[in-house]
Design a protein around this motif. Sequence first.
Motif, PDB file in Angstrom:
ATOM      1  N   GLU A  30       0.838  -1.191   0.000  1.00  0.00           N
ATOM      2  CA  GLU A  30       0.000   0.000   0.000  1.00  0.00           C
ATOM      3  C   GLU A  30       0.880   1.251   0.000  1.00  0.00           C
ATOM      4  O   GLU A  30       1.916   1.285   0.660  1.00  0.00           O
ATOM      5  CB  GLU A  30      -0.940  -0.013   1.198  1.00  0.00           C
ATOM      6  CG  GLU A  30      -1.931  -1.158   1.093  1.00  0.00           C
ATOM      7  CD  GLU A  30      -2.877  -1.256   2.273  1.00  0.00           C
ATOM      8  OE1 GLU A  30      -2.771  -0.463   3.221  1.00  0.00           O
ATOM      9  OE2 GLU A  30      -3.742  -2.156   2.242  1.00  0.00           O
ATOM     10  N   GLU A  31       0.474   2.220  -0.782  1.00  0.00           N
ATOM     11  CA  GLU A  31       1.173   3.502  -0.975  1.00  0.00           C
ATOM     12  C   GLU A  31       2.474   3.370  -1.777  1.00  0.00           C
ATOM     13  O   GLU A  31       3.191   4.335  -1.948  1.00  0.00           O
ATOM     14  CB  GLU A  31       1.420   4.226   0.358  1.00  0.00           C
ATOM     15  CG  GLU A  31       0.154   4.585   1.100  1.00  0.00           C
ATOM     16  CD  GLU A  31      -0.814   5.432   0.270  1.00  0.00           C
ATOM     17  OE1 GLU A  31      -0.374   6.346  -0.455  1.00  0.00           O
ATOM     18  OE2 GLU A  31      -2.030   5.165   0.344  1.00  0.00           O
ATOM     19  N   GLU A  32       2.748   2.171  -2.295  1.00  0.00           N
ATOM     20  CA  GLU A  32       3.931   1.975  -3.140  1.00  0.00           C
ATOM     21  C   GLU A  32       3.572   2.330  -4.579  1.00  0.00           C
ATOM     22  O   GLU A  32       2.487   2.029  -5.060  1.00  0.00           O
ATOM     23  CB  GLU A  32       4.380   0.517  -3.067  1.00  0.00           C
ATOM     24  CG  GLU A  32       5.614   0.219  -3.884  1.00  0.00           C
ATOM     25  CD  GLU A  32       6.069  -1.232  -3.743  1.00  0.00           C
ATOM     26  OE1 GLU A  32       6.861  -1.656  -4.575  1.00  0.00           O
ATOM     27  OE2 GLU A  32       5.617  -1.928  -2.804  1.00  0.00           O
ATOM     28  N   PHE A  73      -0.188   4.724  -7.627  1.00  0.00           N
ATOM     29  CA  PHE A  73       0.183   4.116  -6.353  1.00  0.00           C
ATOM     30  C   PHE A  73      -0.905   3.169  -5.884  1.00  0.00           C
ATOM     31  O   PHE A  73      -2.086   3.357  -6.185  1.00  0.00           O
ATOM     32  CB  PHE A  73       0.393   5.207  -5.299  1.00  0.00           C
ATOM     33  CG  PHE A  73       1.535   6.119  -5.608  1.00  0.00           C
ATOM     34  CD1 PHE A  73       2.772   5.916  -5.010  1.00  0.00           C
ATOM     35  CD2 PHE A  73       1.388   7.176  -6.499  1.00  0.00           C
ATOM     36  CE1 PHE A  73       3.841   6.750  -5.293  1.00  0.00           C
ATOM     37  CE2 PHE A  73       2.454   8.012  -6.788  1.00  0.00           C
ATOM     38  CZ  PHE A  73       3.681   7.799  -6.191  1.00  0.00           C
ATOM     39  N   VAL A  74      -0.508   2.175  -5.096  1.00  0.00           N
ATOM     40  CA  VAL A  74      -1.460   1.260  -4.475  1.00  0.00           C
ATOM     41  C   VAL A  74      -2.181   2.038  -3.374  1.00  0.00           C
ATOM     42  O   VAL A  74      -1.543   2.667  -2.525  1.00  0.00           O
ATOM     43  CB  VAL A  74      -0.749   0.023  -3.890  1.00  0.00           C
ATOM     44  CG1 VAL A  74      -1.743  -0.887  -3.188  1.00  0.00           C
ATOM     45  CG2 VAL A  74       0.014  -0.730  -4.979  1.00  0.00           C
ATOM     46  N   ALA A  75      -3.481   1.996  -3.392  1.00  0.00           N
ATOM     47  CA  ALA A  75      -4.284   2.734  -2.417  1.00  0.00           C
ATOM     48  C   ALA A  75      -4.200   2.097  -1.033  1.00  0.00           C
ATOM     49  O   ALA A  75      -4.041   0.883  -0.899  1.00  0.00           O
ATOM     50  CB  ALA A  75      -5.743   2.772  -2.877  1.00  0.00           C
ATOM     51  N   THR A  76      -4.299   2.941  -0.021  1.00  0.00           N
ATOM     52  CA  THR A  76      -4.383   2.454   1.354  1.00  0.00           C
ATOM     53  C   THR A  76      -5.647   1.607   1.483  1.00  0.00           C
ATOM     54  O   THR A  76      -6.715   2.011   1.030  1.00  0.00           O
ATOM     55  CB  THR A  76      -4.442   3.636   2.337  1.00  0.00           C
ATOM     56  OG1 THR A  76      -3.245   4.395   2.203  1.00  0.00           O
ATOM     57  CG2 THR A  76      -4.587   3.162   3.766  1.00  0.00           C
ATOM     58  N   GLY A  77      -5.517   0.436   2.066  1.00  0.00           N
ATOM     59  CA  GLY A  77      -6.648  -0.460   2.242  1.00  0.00           C
ATOM     60  C   GLY A  77      -6.912  -1.367   1.048  1.00  0.00           C
ATOM     61  O   GLY A  77      -7.850  -2.164   1.083  1.00  0.00           O
TER      62      GLY A  77
END
Length: 122
Positions: A30-32, A73-77
């Motif tokens: 996440e966030e990456e 980016f990969v979303a949080t969750g």
Amino acid sequence: MKAVFDDSKPIFLQIADMILEDILDGTLQEEEQIPSTTEISSFYQVNRATIQKGLAILVEAGYVYKQRGVGMFVATGANEKLQEQRKTEFDKMFIKPMIEEARRLELNKDDIWKLIMEGYDD
């Protein structure tokens, strides 16, 4: 990401699925930041528009977000959301049909559990 496409579904959906698998297995956190459309396109030798179409599906579903001028980016969750979706699909595709068949065979919960555990230990 796997590198072989098949004819089972459009390439843009297979690209989206590969990214989702990377999120699910922790390859993408996440966030990456995920690889750019150019990088993915170059790696797989696929048209950038195809990659963009696959990524748009992930953005629309909330697994990925765009940061203008920076990338995606990969979303949080995203991992948790994906796990919940997969659990629901697993229940619908496997558990419910298994229970229906078990009822037809007059198996009780203990019988089902025993069969599952025997199969799991193999």
